[in-house]
Write a protein that holds these residues in place. Structure first.
Motif, PDB file in Angstrom:
ATOM      1  N   ALA A  14      -4.210   1.061 -10.225  1.00  0.00           N
ATOM      2  CA  ALA A  14      -5.098   0.093 -10.860  1.00  0.00           C
ATOM      3  C   ALA A  14      -6.122  -0.404  -9.839  1.00  0.00           C
ATOM      4  N   GLY A  15      -7.362  -0.525 -10.293  1.00  0.00           N
ATOM      5  CA  GLY A  15      -8.452  -0.921  -9.410  1.00  0.00           C
ATOM      6  C   GLY A  15      -9.169   0.260  -8.787  1.00  0.00           C
ATOM      7  N   VAL A  64     -15.451  -0.827 -21.737  1.00  0.00           N
ATOM      8  CA  VAL A  64     -15.730  -0.161 -20.462  1.00  0.00           C
ATOM      9  C   VAL A  64     -17.069  -0.568 -19.861  1.00  0.00           C
ATOM     10  N   LYS A  65     -17.849  -1.370 -20.560  1.00  0.00           N
ATOM     11  CA  LYS A  65     -19.159  -1.774 -20.047  1.00  0.00           C
ATOM     12  C   LYS A  65     -19.020  -2.453 -18.689  1.00  0.00           C
ATOM     13  N   GLY A  66     -19.871  -2.043 -17.772  1.00  0.00           N
ATOM     14  CA  GLY A  66     -19.853  -2.624 -16.436  1.00  0.00           C
ATOM     15  C   GLY A  66     -18.868  -1.960 -15.493  1.00  0.00           C
ATOM     16  N   ARG A  67     -17.988  -1.119 -16.021  1.00  0.00           N
ATOM     17  CA  ARG A  67     -16.998  -0.438 -15.166  1.00  0.00           C
ATOM     18  C   ARG A  67     -17.190   1.076 -15.152  1.00  0.00           C
ATOM     19  N   PHE A  68     -17.654   1.634 -16.260  1.00  0.00           N
ATOM     20  CA  PHE A  68     -17.829   3.080 -16.382  1.00  0.00           C
ATOM     21  C   PHE A  68     -19.318   3.410 -16.380  1.00  0.00           C
ATOM     22  N   ASP A  69     -19.629   4.596 -15.892  1.00  0.00           N
ATOM     23  CA  ASP A  69     -21.020   5.043 -15.857  1.00  0.00           C
ATOM     24  C   ASP A  69     -21.085   6.509 -16.280  1.00  0.00           C
ATOM     25  N   ILE A  70     -21.923   6.803 -17.261  1.00  0.00           N
ATOM     26  CA  ILE A  70     -22.102   8.177 -17.710  1.00  0.00           C
ATOM     27  C   ILE A  70     -23.396   8.716 -17.117  1.00  0.00           C
ATOM     28  N   SER A  71     -23.352   9.943 -16.657  1.00  0.00           N
ATOM     29  CA  SER A  71     -24.531  10.575 -16.083  1.00  0.00           C
ATOM     30  C   SER A  71     -24.485  12.066 -16.382  1.00  0.00           C
ATOM     31  N   ARG A  82     -18.054   8.347 -14.528  1.00  0.00           N
ATOM     32  CA  ARG A  82     -17.540   7.663 -13.356  1.00  0.00           C
ATOM     33  C   ARG A  82     -16.815   6.416 -13.855  1.00  0.00           C
ATOM     34  N   MET A  83     -15.556   6.280 -13.469  1.00  0.00           N
ATOM     35  CA  MET A  83     -14.731   5.171 -13.944  1.00  0.00           C
ATOM     36  C   MET A  83     -14.279   4.354 -12.738  1.00  0.00           C
ATOM     37  N   GLU A  89      -4.633  -0.140 -19.040  1.00  0.00           N
ATOM     38  CA  GLU A  89      -5.005   0.117 -20.434  1.00  0.00           C
ATOM     39  C   GLU A  89      -6.064   1.196 -20.573  1.00  0.00           C
ATOM     40  N   ASP A  90      -6.623   1.671 -19.469  1.00  0.00           N
ATOM     41  CA  ASP A  90      -7.552   2.803 -19.518  1.00  0.00           C
ATOM     42  C   ASP A  90      -6.807   4.130 -19.546  1.00  0.00           C
ATOM     43  N   SER A  91      -5.500   4.096 -19.430  1.00  0.00           N
ATOM     44  CA  SER A  91      -4.699   5.320 -19.457  1.00  0.00           C
ATOM     45  C   SER A  91      -4.771   5.954 -20.835  1.00  0.00           C
ATOM     46  N   ASP A  92      -5.289   7.162 -20.908  1.00  0.00           N
ATOM     47  CA  ASP A  92      -5.493   7.851 -22.174  1.00  0.00           C
ATOM     48  C   ASP A  92      -5.784   9.312 -21.864  1.00  0.00           C
ATOM     49  N   VAL A  93      -5.869  10.084 -22.910  1.00  0.00           N
ATOM     50  CA  VAL A  93      -6.482  11.400 -22.795  1.00  0.00           C
ATOM     51  C   VAL A  93      -7.966  11.238 -23.126  1.00  0.00           C
ATOM     52  N   TYR A  94      -8.802  11.708 -22.223  1.00  0.00           N
ATOM     53  CA  TYR A  94     -10.243  11.566 -22.384  1.00  0.00           C
ATOM     54  C   TYR A  94     -10.820  12.894 -22.877  1.00  0.00           C
TER      55      TYR A  94
END
Length: 119
Positions: A14-15, A64-71, A82-83, A89-94
């Protein structure tokens, strides 16, 4: 047909941070947007982020706003997620998704990459 291959998943404290990649191949010339979704067992698939391929517009899910970045890297037909500041709670299949504007229009999904955030 468009094929999508995701990579970059794994376990992180975490973090911490991870970067996911999704590379498209095949009939990519009609792809106009790519996106990331995530899904845990027994839950609905949740929108994470999306990018318009041509004008670069980006959209994020509220969680996820402010923590994830799509490029993207257009030359490689690859979209990244980028996460940062990951939470359990972000644990998932992406999953990566591509939308194309061909006739007929279609959407394509990757096979998914698993992310586990350890508390």
């Amino acid at each position: 047909q468009v094929q999508l291959v995701e990579s970059g998943g794994g376990s992180v404290q975490a973090g911490g941070s991870l970067r996911l990649s999704c590379t498209a191949s095949g009939r990519t010339f009609d792809v106009f947007a790519m996106a990331w979704y995530r899904q845990a067992p027994g839950k609905e698939r949740e929108f994470v982020a999306a990018m318009h391929w041509r004008d670069g517009s980006v959209y994020y899910g509220n969680s996820v706003k402010g923590r994830f970045d799509i490029s993207k890297d257009s030359a490689k037909n690859t979209v990244y997620l980028r996460m940062d500041s990951l939470r359990p709670e972000d644990s998932d299949v992406y999953y990566c998704k591509a939308d194309d504007s061909g006739a007929p229009a279609a959407e394509y999904w990757g096979q998914g990459t698993e992310v586990a955030v350890l508390s």
